[in-house]
Design an enzyme around this catalytic site. Structure first.
Site, PDB file in Angstrom:
ATOM      1  N   VAL A  80     155.731 105.723  96.699  1.00 35.73           N
ATOM      2  CA  VAL A  80     156.084 105.516  95.288  1.00 35.73           C
ATOM      3  C   VAL A  80     155.074 104.617  94.565  1.00 35.73           C
ATOM      4  CG1 VAL A  80     158.551 105.978  95.529  1.00 35.73           C
ATOM      5  CG2 VAL A  80     157.686 103.668  95.989  1.00 35.73           C
TER       6      VAL A  80
ATOM      7  N   ARG B 140     124.482 123.502 120.782  1.00 37.36           N
ATOM      8  CA  ARG B 140     123.981 122.716 121.925  1.00 37.36           C
ATOM      9  C   ARG B 140     122.605 122.112 121.656  1.00 37.36           C
ATOM     10  NH1 ARG B 140     125.523 127.730 125.456  1.00 37.36           N
ATOM     11  NH2 ARG B 140     124.812 128.564 123.484  1.00 37.36           N
TER      12      ARG B 140
ATOM     13  N   GLY C 263     146.744 110.834 101.219  1.00 36.28           N
ATOM     14  CA  GLY C 263     147.248 109.469 101.360  1.00 36.28           C
ATOM     15  C   GLY C 263     147.509 109.144 102.831  1.00 36.28           C
ATOM     16  N   LYS C 264     146.731 109.799 103.700  1.00 35.75           N
ATOM     17  CA  LYS C 264     146.916 109.625 105.154  1.00 35.75           C
ATOM     18  C   LYS C 264     146.764 108.166 105.577  1.00 35.75           C
ATOM     19  CE  LYS C 264     143.550 112.588 105.765  1.00 35.75           C
ATOM     20  NZ  LYS C 264     143.371 113.138 104.423  1.00 35.75           N
TER      21      LYS C 264
ATOM     22  N   ASP D 294     142.844 113.940 101.195  1.00 31.89           N
ATOM     23  CA  ASP D 294     143.205 112.875 100.244  1.00 31.89           C
ATOM     24  C   ASP D 294     144.697 112.824  99.953  1.00 31.89           C
ATOM     25  OD1 ASP D 294     140.481 112.278 100.041  1.00 31.89           O
ATOM     26  OD2 ASP D 294     140.213 113.739  98.429  1.00 31.89           O
TER      27      ASP D 294
ATOM     28  N   GLN E 181     140.343 114.684 106.471  1.00 30.12           N
ATOM     29  CA  GLN E 181     140.416 115.915 105.681  1.00 30.12           C
ATOM     30  C   GLN E 181     141.856 116.458 105.682  1.00 30.12           C
ATOM     31  OE1 GLN E 181     137.406 115.856 108.080  1.00 30.12           O
ATOM     32  NE2 GLN E 181     136.731 114.612 106.373  1.00 30.12           N
TER      33      GLN E 181
ATOM     34  N   LYS F  78     152.723 109.792  96.506  1.00 28.31           N
ATOM     35  CA  LYS F  78     152.419 109.862  95.071  1.00 28.31           C
ATOM     36  C   LYS F  78     153.523 110.479  94.215  1.00 28.31           C
ATOM     37  CE  LYS F  78     147.781 109.233  94.506  1.00 28.31           C
ATOM     38  NZ  LYS F  78     146.376 109.485  94.304  1.00 28.31           N
TER      39      LYS F  78
ATOM     40  N   GLY G  44     137.292 109.627 103.160  1.00 34.48           N
ATOM     41  CA  GLY G  44     137.455 108.381 102.417  1.00 34.48           C
ATOM     42  C   GLY G  44     138.925 108.035 102.469  1.00 34.48           C
ATOM     43  N   HIS G  45     139.263 106.989 103.192  1.00 36.57           N
ATOM     44  CA  HIS G  45     140.666 106.632 103.428  1.00 36.57           C
ATOM     45  C   HIS G  45     140.949 105.269 102.814  1.00 36.57           C
ATOM     46  CE1 HIS G  45     140.660 109.411 107.214  1.00 36.57           C
ATOM     47  NE2 HIS G  45     140.584 110.078 106.087  1.00 36.57           N
TER      48      HIS G  45
ATOM     49  N   ASP H 154     155.438 108.820  92.469  1.00 37.15           N
ATOM     50  CA  ASP H 154     155.408 108.039  91.222  1.00 37.15           C
ATOM     51  C   ASP H 154     154.518 108.669  90.155  1.00 37.15           C
ATOM     52  OD1 ASP H 154     153.558 107.123  93.404  1.00 37.15           O
ATOM     53  OD2 ASP H 154     152.583 106.116  91.716  1.00 37.15           O
TER      54      ASP H 154
HETATM   55  P1  GDP Z   1     143.408 109.940 102.487  1.00 34.72           P
HETATM   56  O1  GDP Z   1     141.991 110.429 102.526  1.00 34.72           O
HETATM   57  O2  GDP Z   1     144.390 111.016 102.835  1.00 34.72           O
HETATM   58  O3  GDP Z   1     143.629 108.699 103.294  1.00 34.72           O
HETATM   59  O4  GDP Z   1     143.703 109.592 100.960  1.00 34.72           O
HETATM   60  P2  GDP Z   1     142.734 108.796  99.942  1.00 34.72           P
HETATM   61  O5  GDP Z   1     142.762 107.365 100.293  1.00 34.72           O
HETATM   62  O6  GDP Z   1     141.416 109.468  99.834  1.00 34.72           O
HETATM   63  O7  GDP Z   1     143.446 109.103  98.565  1.00 34.72           O
HETATM   64  C1  GDP Z   1     144.767 108.758  98.326  1.00 34.72           C
HETATM   65  C2  GDP Z   1     144.806 107.809  97.127  1.00 34.72           C
HETATM   66  O8  GDP Z   1     146.143 107.697  96.671  1.00 34.72           O
HETATM   67  C3  GDP Z   1     144.363 106.404  97.469  1.00 34.72           C
HETATM   68  O9  GDP Z   1     143.736 105.848  96.337  1.00 34.72           O
HETATM   69  C4  GDP Z   1     145.671 105.661  97.749  1.00 34.72           C
HETATM   70  O10 GDP Z   1     145.598 104.272  97.453  1.00 34.72           O
HETATM   71  C5  GDP Z   1     146.592 106.354  96.789  1.00 34.72           C
HETATM   72  N1  GDP Z   1     147.987 106.468  97.236  1.00 34.72           N
HETATM   73  C6  GDP Z   1     148.488 106.729  98.477  1.00 34.72           C
HETATM   74  N2  GDP Z   1     149.826 106.843  98.426  1.00 34.72           N
HETATM   75  C7  GDP Z   1     150.185 106.660  97.142  1.00 34.72           C
HETATM   76  C8  GDP Z   1     151.430 106.697  96.447  1.00 34.72           C
HETATM   77  O11 GDP Z   1     152.500 106.933  97.019  1.00 34.72           O
HETATM   78  N3  GDP Z   1     151.392 106.472  95.088  1.00 34.72           N
HETATM   79  C9  GDP Z   1     150.223 106.227  94.422  1.00 34.72           C
HETATM   80  N4  GDP Z   1     150.260 106.036  93.114  1.00 34.72           N
HETATM   81  N5  GDP Z   1     149.046 106.174  95.052  1.00 34.72           N
HETATM   82  C10 GDP Z   1     149.023 106.419  96.379  1.00 34.72           C
HETATM   83  P1  IMO Z   2     139.728 112.709 103.607  1.00 34.49           P
HETATM   84  O1  IMO Z   2     139.752 112.379 105.081  1.00 34.49           O
HETATM   85  C1  IMO Z   2     138.906 115.679 100.526  1.00 34.49           C
HETATM   86  C2  IMO Z   2     135.635 118.487 101.331  1.00 34.49           C
HETATM   87  C3  IMO Z   2     134.389 118.415 100.478  1.00 34.49           C
HETATM   88  C4  IMO Z   2     133.981 119.888 100.479  1.00 34.49           C
HETATM   89  C5  IMO Z   2     134.323 120.325 101.893  1.00 34.49           C
HETATM   90  C6  IMO Z   2     133.134 120.305 102.863  1.00 34.49           C
HETATM   91  O2  IMO Z   2     139.441 111.564 102.728  1.00 34.49           O
HETATM   92  O3  IMO Z   2     140.945 113.488 103.239  1.00 34.49           O
HETATM   93  P2  IMO Z   2     131.828 118.340 104.076  1.00 34.49           P
HETATM   94  O4  IMO Z   2     131.048 117.201 103.522  1.00 34.49           O
HETATM   95  O5  IMO Z   2     132.962 117.947 104.950  1.00 34.49           O
HETATM   96  O6  IMO Z   2     130.967 119.383 104.721  1.00 34.49           O
HETATM   97  O7  IMO Z   2     132.460 119.067 102.773  1.00 34.49           O
HETATM   98  O8  IMO Z   2     135.315 119.424 102.359  1.00 34.49           O
HETATM   99  N1  IMO Z   2     136.012 117.213 102.003  1.00 34.49           N
HETATM  100  C7  IMO Z   2     137.063 116.467 101.641  1.00 34.49           C
HETATM  101  N2  IMO Z   2     137.922 116.613 100.610  1.00 34.49           N
HETATM  102  N3  IMO Z   2     139.061 114.672 101.411  1.00 34.49           N
HETATM  103  C8  IMO Z   2     138.221 114.548 102.477  1.00 34.49           C
HETATM  104  O9  IMO Z   2     138.437 113.659 103.469  1.00 34.49           O
HETATM  105  C9  IMO Z   2     137.137 115.447 102.589  1.00 34.49           C
HETATM  106  N4  IMO Z   2     136.127 115.574 103.483  1.00 34.49           N
HETATM  107  C10 IMO Z   2     135.466 116.670 103.114  1.00 34.49           C
HETATM  108  O10 IMO Z   2     134.679 117.931  99.174  1.00 34.49           O
HETATM  109  O11 IMO Z   2     134.807 120.615  99.607  1.00 34.49           O
HETATM  110 MG    MG Z   3     140.364 110.639 101.210  1.00 36.09          MG
END
Ligand code: GDP
Ligand code: IMO
Ligand code: MG
Length: 429
Positions: free
Chosen positions: A418, A147, A15-16, A13, A228, A335, A40-41, A337
């Site tokens: 930001v 397997r 912010g990929k 999470d 992840q 992030k 969740g992206h 900001d």
């Molecule tokens: P990912 O799984 O690495 O793609 O990240 P997520 O989407 O799960 O979580 C990142 C969250 O931060 C999302 O809600 C983005 O919209 C938000 N986000 C990403 N970059 C920034 C930033 O620079 N500032 C703020 N405030 N939010 C950001």
């Molecule tokens: P993105 O791609 C944050 C965490 C779960 C748990 C552990 C194992 O959005 O960054 P799983 O269901 O994969 O067997 O759970 O990994 N986890 C994540 N945490 N961002 C994710 O994906 C995650 N995908 C799995 O919360 O701790």
């Molecule tokens: Mg995510």
């Protein structure tokens, strides 16, 4: 033929997706190479918010081909649901712009069941659960390595598919009934349910490694989208509190079928602080109002499960370790900001474990859990920075914080996020 891999260098999470979205204009193909719908992206476009789980976020860009490669695990129903939901929002997806590897493994209904019942049993028997997303990811990778798995290609061989499902369900039913106290599964019903998705998935199925290698040979540009984060990597993360795939840069080669020599840039994505979802050690976690402030201002809720993300200060020990393991060439810091209005910003520069100072990230999760973070402080800033688009316009303390993190992580910071908006990103030239 540049191939850039985007890797999270914390616990996910980071912010990929937003970083990938910003770079997508400069690419031809976006490849997701590991994980499944545990990811969740999020990409925010104007007032629209898109949450991707399996489909690469590059699909928002016309003229790009997106690939779900062999290293991913795919639940047919979840994938079709995601494609249908995007279609409703006018994101057109067909076999022309989305390819699904014939070698990717299938997340079967019993994988979800085993994942969820296994976690429940851990909890009721007093063990620490992993806190998985419950999407069947771990059990699917277990079957792959044992397997006993089923692959996308097997959807096109119904007789073989049914036989394999029968044999796996026969093995799993005693576990489900006798150990997990669940209901016995009906193999034929499961096989029928999953096979029903075969006609809809067929147009997407391809030999994606061949496609990608041909494209690279023809000078196409590639973005490899990690899911992840490095500290959730099954080999290098805080085992056993990890996911079941290789989220580090190496996973992008095995997970997509390209040579390590083809990767021209490993871009790490890192938050200006740290978050984690699920169980497991987190030395810089803040269980006070400062952590709550980060959680609220950063809207730190899991995109997949809606769980509150645990929040804490930036951990330079973990980040440096992740940078090494993936050979990160440059970082995108997101992030920044969210730290606005924090008077004093802390960063963990070393751990103290059993009275001994170390800058090494330990293998033993108990040692990580016992690590006392050694903090250094940086003064904060109060001006909002969401509308700033050049590095030298950031408040002086924000600039020096970025430069400090650069020094601590031993890596150039090339981008600074930001805000949530698509364009809320500064490129440091
Ligand atoms: P990912 O799984 O690495 O793609 O990240 P997520 O989407 O799960 O979580 C990142 C969250 O931060 C999302 O809600 C983005 O919209 C938000 N986000 C990403 N970059 C920034 C930033 O620079 N500032 C703020 N405030 N939010 C950001
Ligand atoms: P993105 O791609 C944050 C965490 C779960 C748990 C552990 C194992 O959005 O960054 P799983 O269901 O994969 O067997 O759970 O990994 N986890 C994540 N945490 N961002 C994710 O994906 C995650 N995908 C799995 O919360 O701790
Ligand atoms: Mg995510």
């Amino acid at each position: 033929m540049p191939a850039t891999v985007i890797v999270g260098v914390q616990w996910g999470d980071e912010g990929k997706a937003k970083v990938l979205d910003a770079l997508a204009a400069e690419t031809d193909i976006v490849v997701r190479y590991q994980g499944g719908s545990n990811a969740g992206h999020t990409v925010v476009v104007g007032t629209e918010r898109y949450a991707f789980h399996l489909v690469p976020s590059g699909i928002l860009h016309d003229q790009k081909v997106c690939v779900i490669a062999n290293g991913c695990v795919v639940e047919p129903e979840a994938l079709m649901r995601e494609i249908d939901a995007l279609a409703v929002r006018c994101v057109k997806i067909s076999g022309d712009n989305l390819l699904l590897s014939d070698r990717a493994h299938l997340v079967m209904p019993y994988h979800r069941i085993v994942d969820q019942l296994g976690e429940k049993l851990k909890e009721s028997s007093g063990q620490t659960k992993i806190g998985t997303t419950g999407r069947g990811i771990g059990p699917c990778y277990v079957d792959k390595v044992a397997r006993s798995g089923l692959r996308v290609i097997d959807l096109l061989r119904p007789d073989y598919f049914i036989e394999r499902v029968k044999s796996r369900v026969a093995e799993l039913n005693p576990l489900i009934v006798n150990v997990y106290q669940g209901d016995a599964l009906d193999a034929n019903k499961i096989a029928d349910e999953v096979l029903a998705f075969a006609p809809r998935l067929k147009p997407f199925i391809a030999d994606t490694a061949a496609y990608i290698n041909d494209a690279l040979a023809n000078g196409k540009r590639l973005l490899l989208e990690g899911a992840q984060g490095s500290l959730l990597d099954v080999d290098h993360g805080t085992y056993p509190y990890v996911t079941s795939s290789n989220a580090t840069a190496g996973g992008s080669c095995t997970g997509s079928g390209i040579s390590p020599r083809k990767i021209t840039l490993a871009l790490g994505v890192v938050k200006a602080y740290t978050t984690r979802v699920g169980s497991g050690p987190f030395p810089t976690e803040l269980s006070d109002s400062v952590g709550e402030g980060l959680q609220n201002r950063g809207a730190e809720f899991g995109t997949t499960t809606g769980r509150k993300r645990r929040c804490g200060w930036f951990d330079a020990v973990g980040v440096r370790y992740a940078v090494d393991v993936s050979g990160i060439d440059a970082l995108a810091l997101t992030k920044l900001d969210v730290l606005t209005s924090e008077k004093e910003i802390k960063v963990c520069t070393a751990y103290e474990i059993n009275g001994v100072k170390t800058t090494r990230f330990p293998a033993d999760p108990e040692r990580i859990a016992n690590a006392k973070p050694i903090y250094e402080s940086h003064p904060g800033w109060s001006e909002p920075i969401d509308d700033v688009r050049s590095f030298d316009k950031l408040p002086a303390n924000a600039q020096s914080y970025v430069r400090w993190l650069e020094k601590l992580s031993g890596t150039k910071i090339r981008y600074v996020g930001v805000g949530r908006a698509r364009d809320a990103m500064i490129e440091i030239k």
